[in-house]
Design a protein around this motif. Structure first.
Motif, PDB file in Angstrom:
ATOM      1  N   UNK A 213       0.866  -1.172   0.000  1.00 45.16           N
ATOM      2  CA  UNK A 213       0.000   0.000   0.000  1.00 45.16           C
ATOM      3  C   UNK A 213       0.906   1.226   0.000  1.00 45.16           C
ATOM      4  N   UNK A 214       0.988   1.882  -1.146  1.00 47.64           N
ATOM      5  CA  UNK A 214       1.908   2.990  -1.337  1.00 47.64           C
ATOM      6  C   UNK A 214       1.142   4.304  -1.306  1.00 47.64           C
ATOM      7  N   UNK A 215       1.501   5.175  -0.362  1.00 47.13           N
ATOM      8  CA  UNK A 215       0.831   6.480  -0.270  1.00 47.13           C
ATOM      9  C   UNK A 215       1.333   7.384  -1.388  1.00 47.13           C
ATOM     10  N   UNK A 216       0.407   7.880  -2.183  1.00 41.96           N
ATOM     11  CA  UNK A 216       0.778   8.752  -3.304  1.00 41.96           C
ATOM     12  C   UNK A 216       0.209  10.163  -3.157  1.00 41.96           C
ATOM     13  N   UNK A 217      -0.566  10.394  -2.107  1.00 46.42           N
ATOM     14  CA  UNK A 217      -1.136  11.713  -1.870  1.00 46.42           C
ATOM     15  C   UNK A 217      -1.632  11.798  -0.440  1.00 46.42           C
ATOM     16  N   UNK A 218      -2.185  12.968  -0.089  1.00 41.81           N
ATOM     17  CA  UNK A 218      -2.651  13.164   1.284  1.00 41.81           C
ATOM     18  C   UNK A 218      -3.706  12.137   1.675  1.00 41.81           C
ATOM     19  N   UNK A 219      -4.591  11.781   0.733  1.00 44.60           N
ATOM     20  CA  UNK A 219      -5.659  10.825   1.016  1.00 44.60           C
ATOM     21  C   UNK A 219      -5.718   9.738  -0.060  1.00 44.60           C
ATOM     22  N   UNK A 220      -4.602   9.503  -0.708  1.00 44.72           N
ATOM     23  CA  UNK A 220      -4.595   8.600  -1.852  1.00 44.72           C
ATOM     24  C   UNK A 220      -3.480   7.560  -1.702  1.00 44.72           C
ATOM     25  N   UNK A 221      -3.812   6.305  -2.017  1.00 46.53           N
ATOM     26  CA  UNK A 221      -2.835   5.212  -2.011  1.00 46.53           C
ATOM     27  C   UNK A 221      -2.909   4.452  -3.329  1.00 46.53           C
ATOM     28  N   UNK A 222      -1.819   3.781  -3.639  1.00 42.40           N
ATOM     29  CA  UNK A 222      -1.804   2.856  -4.766  1.00 42.40           C
ATOM     30  C   UNK A 222      -1.626   1.454  -4.196  1.00 42.40           C
ATOM     31  N   UNK A 223      -2.592   0.598  -4.464  1.00 43.85           N
ATOM     32  CA  UNK A 223      -2.571  -0.778  -3.955  1.00 43.85           C
ATOM     33  C   UNK A 223      -1.949  -1.705  -4.985  1.00 43.85           C
TER      34      UNK A 223
END
Length: 246
Positions: A213-223
């Motif tokens: 689970x990679x955080x890409x923004x304040x409220x966004x992740x890339x699974x």
């Protein structure tokens, strides 16, 4: 059972079929044993000592079994046709084995090709999706919960056995990576996902899936969910994801 008396079950003068007998039944979840004996052959003190010794041995068996499995035998796995020697040759740790059984024909084919093309990724599936507003701790806790709940997710595949077998581990730790990737480009995420897929799995050692689970923004992740096709088909994948989200 009724507490009403049904009277004597036999004539007191009936000859005993055996000079010593032990009868038992399970009632209300409790094992009850009774000992009948011929008074002309045995003293009551000897029978009382026998009953006490029997109780001691049974309690020792209960304590041994409650301490956890210390060994496995072919009778533990009725769906296989293994002998004790064949089972021992698998070199499984008894305390880790919950079940052992043959593969389905589809699994057998997938396993053959996975072993034949060891560096291939034909049956290594990967789901990638951007998600908004997810709570990483709760999300990963849900994955740990479904892993503990479903036996198939804790399966490994013994391709050296003849025939190949599927074994279920009592526990398996899901590899989960949660990292902050804000500021990194899409090409870096693509490269990471490619490495996850190319890494493959040790098919004998569950679980055959990984989660990132990679955080890409304040409220966004890339699974990035990487899983071997031996565990799940398309329908059960959709059911599993639905269960995780619920």
């Amino acid at each position: 059972l009724s507490t009403d008396s049904a009277g004597a079950s036999q004539d007191p003068a009936t000859p005993l079929s055996h000079p010593l007998s032990v009868s038992g039944q399970v009632q209300g979840g409790q094992l009850k044993l009774s000992v009948a004996y011929a008074r002309r052959r045995y003293r009551s003190t000897a029978i009382e000592a026998l009953a006490a010794a029997l109780r001691t041995e049974l309690e020792a068996v209960v304590a041994h079994c409650a301490a956890g499995p210390a060994g496995i035998t072919p009778s533990d796995f009725p769906l296989t046709s293994l002998s004790q020697a064949g089972l021992d040759a698998l070199a499984l740790v008894p305390q880790q084995v919950q079940d052992l059984y043959p593969l389905s024909p589809m699994q057998a084919g997938m396993l053959f090709h996975s072993v034949f093309a060891e560096q291939g990724s034909a049956y290594t599936n990967q789901l990638r999706v951007d998600v908004e507003g997810i709570e990483a701790d709760r999300f990963t806790a849900a994955w740990h919960a479904v892993l503990a709940r479903h036996d198939t997710l804790r399966s490994g595949f013994l391709h050296r056995a003849e025939p190949p077998l599927q074994w279920v581990a009592r526990q398996a730790a899901l590899p989960v990576l949660v990292e902050d990737w804000r500021g990194r480009g899409a090409d870096e995420i693509d490269a990471f996902a490619d490495r996850q897929r190319a890494q493959g799995f040790d098919l004998e050692r569950p679980p055959l899936m990984r989660l990132a689970l990679l955080r890409t923004g304040a409220h966004r992740h890339h699974l990035v969910w990487t899983v071997h096709h031996l565990l799940l088909d398309g329908w059960s994948t959709a059911q599993l994801l639905g269960e995780v989200l619920r």
